[in-house]
Design a protein around this motif. Sequence first.
Motif, PDB file in Angstrom:
ATOM      1  N   ALA A  95      -0.020  31.602  12.487  1.00 22.39           N
ATOM      2  CA  ALA A  95       0.385  32.919  12.730  1.00 22.39           C
ATOM      3  C   ALA A  95       0.953  33.424  11.265  1.00 22.39           C
ATOM      4  N   LYS A  96       1.278  32.662  10.389  1.00 19.57           N
ATOM      5  CA  LYS A  96       1.843  33.126   9.245  1.00 19.57           C
ATOM      6  C   LYS A  96       0.561  33.897   8.241  1.00 19.57           C
TER       7      LYS A  96
ATOM      8  N   SER B 193       0.035  37.146   9.858  1.00 19.67           N
ATOM      9  CA  SER B 193       1.093  37.965  10.129  1.00 19.67           C
ATOM     10  C   SER B 193       1.138  39.254   9.126  1.00 19.67           C
TER      11      SER B 193
ATOM     12  N   THR C 161      -1.137  43.693  15.665  1.00 24.24           N
ATOM     13  CA  THR C 161      -1.186  42.077  15.821  1.00 24.24           C
ATOM     14  C   THR C 161      -0.480  41.356  14.695  1.00 24.24           C
TER      15      THR C 161
ATOM     16  N   LEU D  77       2.962  39.306  15.556  1.00 26.60           N
ATOM     17  CA  LEU D  77       3.153  38.078  15.001  1.00 26.60           C
ATOM     18  C   LEU D  77       4.385  37.621  14.058  1.00 26.60           C
TER      19      LEU D  77
ATOM     20  N   ASP E 256       7.262  37.545  16.431  1.00 27.92           N
ATOM     21  CA  ASP E 256       7.351  36.197  17.118  1.00 27.92           C
ATOM     22  C   ASP E 256       7.929  34.983  16.091  1.00 27.92           C
ATOM     23  N   ALA E 257       7.324  34.991  15.024  1.00 32.46           N
ATOM     24  CA  ALA E 257       7.688  34.241  13.834  1.00 32.46           C
ATOM     25  C   ALA E 257       9.087  34.527  13.525  1.00 32.46           C
TER      26      ALA E 257
END
Length: 240
Positions: free
Chosen positions: A57-58, A61, A132, A136, A139-140
């Motif tokens: 994800a990182k 992101s 997106t 992300l 969420d992260a």
Amino acid sequence: AVVVGTDGGPEAAARTARYEALELARQETGARFVMLGHTLDDQAETVLLGLARSSGAKAVSGMAPVGQVFLRPMLELRRATTEAFCADSGIEVWNDPHNVDPRYLRVRVRHEVLPMLEDVLGPGVAESLARTASQLRQDAAALDALATARFVAHANILPTAVELDVEKIEGLAEGILVRVLKLAVEQVGGQPTAATLATVSQLVTDWHGQKTLTLPGARVERTGQKLVFRSAKTLKPGAC
């Protein structure tokens, strides 16, 4: 004027030099923040490059609109909009000649990859990539907060080590568990990667008597129901 090094290739080295120059200027002027001109198009390019170069994800992101020092107030505007505004307002702009040099990967993504995706998949690809990235990041941030709370609750921080009780963390969701382990490795001065954290995670989820793990900057071993993290600097001369 800046001096551009070579670490990470020409694009990464130039980016490092730019940010160092901006930070120096910020300190010299006493400014609290620096506002940057990144647009939604830059964000989409960053996400695509993250997908190609890394994973997780990182990596995809993107850039945060608000950081500790750097702000990106135009991150939701298309580049064409900012260009049109400058033209309509009579504002002179300077175009970096490197931005049209196809030797650089980001330039090829900008002028070849994104237009091709828009042509094949239809308009809105850049906006979708930017959305997106935003989702992300949210969420992260939530997962990081949950993991930090678990680490604070379960970590026994000693003068030369960090201990985690396996029974207290083995039921955590994988995304939380890996972040807790990352915090433990960083606490003792280690430099965790996705690959090394996956190996450490196996000490919790797939324990079958593995030996001590030696990671960049840290060592991890399981003793009974304890995971013990130590700095690699505590190794005795000749040890491995």
